[in-house]
Enzyme design. Sequence first.
Site, PDB file in Angstrom:
ATOM      1  N   GLN A 171      41.584  36.715  61.992  1.00 28.73           N
ATOM      2  CA  GLN A 171      40.573  37.587  61.805  1.00 28.73           C
ATOM      3  C   GLN A 171      40.745  38.572  62.967  1.00 28.73           C
ATOM      4  OE1 GLN A 171      37.047  35.469  63.168  1.00 28.73           O
ATOM      5  NE2 GLN A 171      37.976  34.448  64.761  1.00 28.73           N
ATOM      6  N   HIS A 193      40.005  39.293  57.548  1.00 29.53           N
ATOM      7  CA  HIS A 193      38.479  39.096  58.023  1.00 29.53           C
ATOM      8  C   HIS A 193      37.903  40.349  58.077  1.00 29.53           C
ATOM      9  CE1 HIS A 193      35.334  38.476  61.056  1.00 29.53           C
ATOM     10  NE2 HIS A 193      35.222  37.151  60.338  1.00 29.53           N
ATOM     11  N   ASP A 235      35.328  39.080  55.400  1.00 28.10           N
ATOM     12  CA  ASP A 235      33.692  38.451  55.990  1.00 28.10           C
ATOM     13  C   ASP A 235      32.851  39.567  55.870  1.00 28.10           C
ATOM     14  OD1 ASP A 235      31.534  37.372  56.815  1.00 28.10           O
ATOM     15  OD2 ASP A 235      32.870  36.109  58.338  1.00 28.10           O
ATOM     16  N   GLU A 270      33.656  36.448  51.858  1.00 26.80           N
ATOM     17  CA  GLU A 270      32.938  35.428  52.771  1.00 26.80           C
ATOM     18  C   GLU A 270      31.612  35.889  52.998  1.00 26.80           C
ATOM     19  OE1 GLU A 270      33.218  32.782  56.866  1.00 26.80           O
ATOM     20  OE2 GLU A 270      35.000  33.825  55.994  1.00 26.80           O
ATOM     21  N   ASP A 304      29.672  30.732  54.575  1.00 21.95           N
ATOM     22  CA  ASP A 304      29.371  30.208  55.929  1.00 21.95           C
ATOM     23  C   ASP A 304      28.096  30.060  56.258  1.00 21.95           C
ATOM     24  OD1 ASP A 304      29.515  30.417  58.678  1.00 21.95           O
ATOM     25  OD2 ASP A 304      30.446  32.262  58.919  1.00 21.95           O
ATOM     26  N   GLN A 326      33.724  27.390  54.301  1.00 20.97           N
ATOM     27  CA  GLN A 326      34.264  27.302  55.589  1.00 20.97           C
ATOM     28  C   GLN A 326      33.550  25.940  56.350  1.00 20.97           C
ATOM     29  OE1 GLN A 326      34.510  29.624  59.936  1.00 20.97           O
ATOM     30  NE2 GLN A 326      33.667  30.535  58.218  1.00 20.97           N
ATOM     31  N   LYS A 328      32.803  25.007  59.795  1.00 18.70           N
ATOM     32  CA  LYS A 328      32.898  25.740  60.961  1.00 18.70           C
ATOM     33  C   LYS A 328      32.919  24.864  62.090  1.00 18.70           C
ATOM     34  CE  LYS A 328      31.071  30.316  62.338  1.00 18.70           C
ATOM     35  NZ  LYS A 328      31.916  31.267  61.635  1.00 18.70           N
ATOM     36  N   CYS A 358      35.795  32.450  67.133  1.00 21.06           N
ATOM     37  CA  CYS A 358      36.613  33.259  68.106  1.00 21.06           C
ATOM     38  C   CYS A 358      36.509  32.743  69.437  1.00 21.06           C
ATOM     39  CB  CYS A 358      36.631  34.666  68.076  1.00 21.06           C
ATOM     40  SG  CYS A 358      34.636  35.213  68.024  1.00 21.06           S
TER      41      CYS A 358
END
Length: 417
Positions: A171, A193, A235, A270, A304, A326, A328, A358
């Site tokens: 990303q 991303h 995304d 996404e 997501d 995803q 997560k 992140c």
Amino acid sequence: MQVKDVLIAPGNGAFFYDDQEAIRSGATQDGLIYVGSPTTPGFKTIRIPASSLSVGLVLGSDTVVWGDMMSVQYSGAGGRDPLFDTDQTSAITSRVVVPRLLDVDASRYLDACAKVFEPFEHKRLPLAIEYGVSQALLRAAAHLQRKTMAEIICEEFDLPLPTRRVPIYCQSGDAREINVDKMILKAVDVLPHGLINSRQKFGVDGETFMEFVKWVATRTREIGRPGYHPVLHFDVYGWIGLEIGLEPQSIADFICRVADIVPDFSLNIECPADFGFTQAQIENYAKIVSILDNRGSRARIVVDERCNTLEDIRLFAEAKAAHFIQIKTPDVGSMADTARAVLLCKANKVGAYVGGSCTETDLSAQASVHVSVATQADMMLAKPGMGVDEAFSIVGNEQNRLMAMLNRRRTQNENVG
């Protein structure tokens, strides 16, 4: 096989916690900060340095194995747990979790997770606690059995030793152009991303976004090595729905237009829209997926927001409400549930993307590699941070080391057989 003691240490996440609602509502950037008032509970400013909490299990040999707790970047949004609070998390861990850890057989991973993560006062433990403690328990089982974490997952879920690496997705953060160049030069499997999280980045009718998509494809051809052909994954944080409207047909039409401008690439989109709650998300994403499939589009929908826990993932997978889900990891909770989520996606013929945030750490990223490879996920996120280099090296190097160890184990098993 008992845990002798438990250590707790404060730490940093690799990026920042951001108030998504304030950013969507038009907060402007001034350098790295966002200007304006926060709107999501728990945020004192729109952007807050990410914090983490490490939990260390002291084993019989005085070896200490660690796991890291934290929340995702956009905490408190899309049905997620609230913003991570180090003091509150430390207090619950010390009061509730530590006594349980001292009373389990750390060599039996799933049994230990089941006992440690029992509800407290009729509520599930905070998912950040499940996430960090489950990493430590996985490392403990691996240490005690003298195996890799991936092998522990394979044994617990009756899976064969994997033979294939998992494609890595990077990303870009806000430094889009420079980081796209990094990804292309390093031949990343899936990119970039794009962080299309505001009206400014999406543009009127999505024109700014489409120009960026076109530029990424062109740049890949310009500086990529011969034969390099990554998947393009963007995304958009719900901005197709926010700008184009929430009608599934209109969203699918827009996505097809995006796919048409990069005909030589596979395209993942996404979070095309946020329909406000889980059931609405499932119903409308299923419609978008169906429209794209009926058209024979190469575009793939990735869910997501509103798909957080293992139960959410089951609902989306069974409804075919995404081409990729995803998973997560901090939102799912236990790493055992991440493994279950991948296997659930596979059983329903839906792509399994082991993601995360992140805001994570090196330890949580490395543990995610072992679960991703063991379950043979379809792709995984390079994490933590937004700098590309660090995340790609942490995840990529751990994969390569793991594959070397698994290949040696496979050779040993064949020789014994």
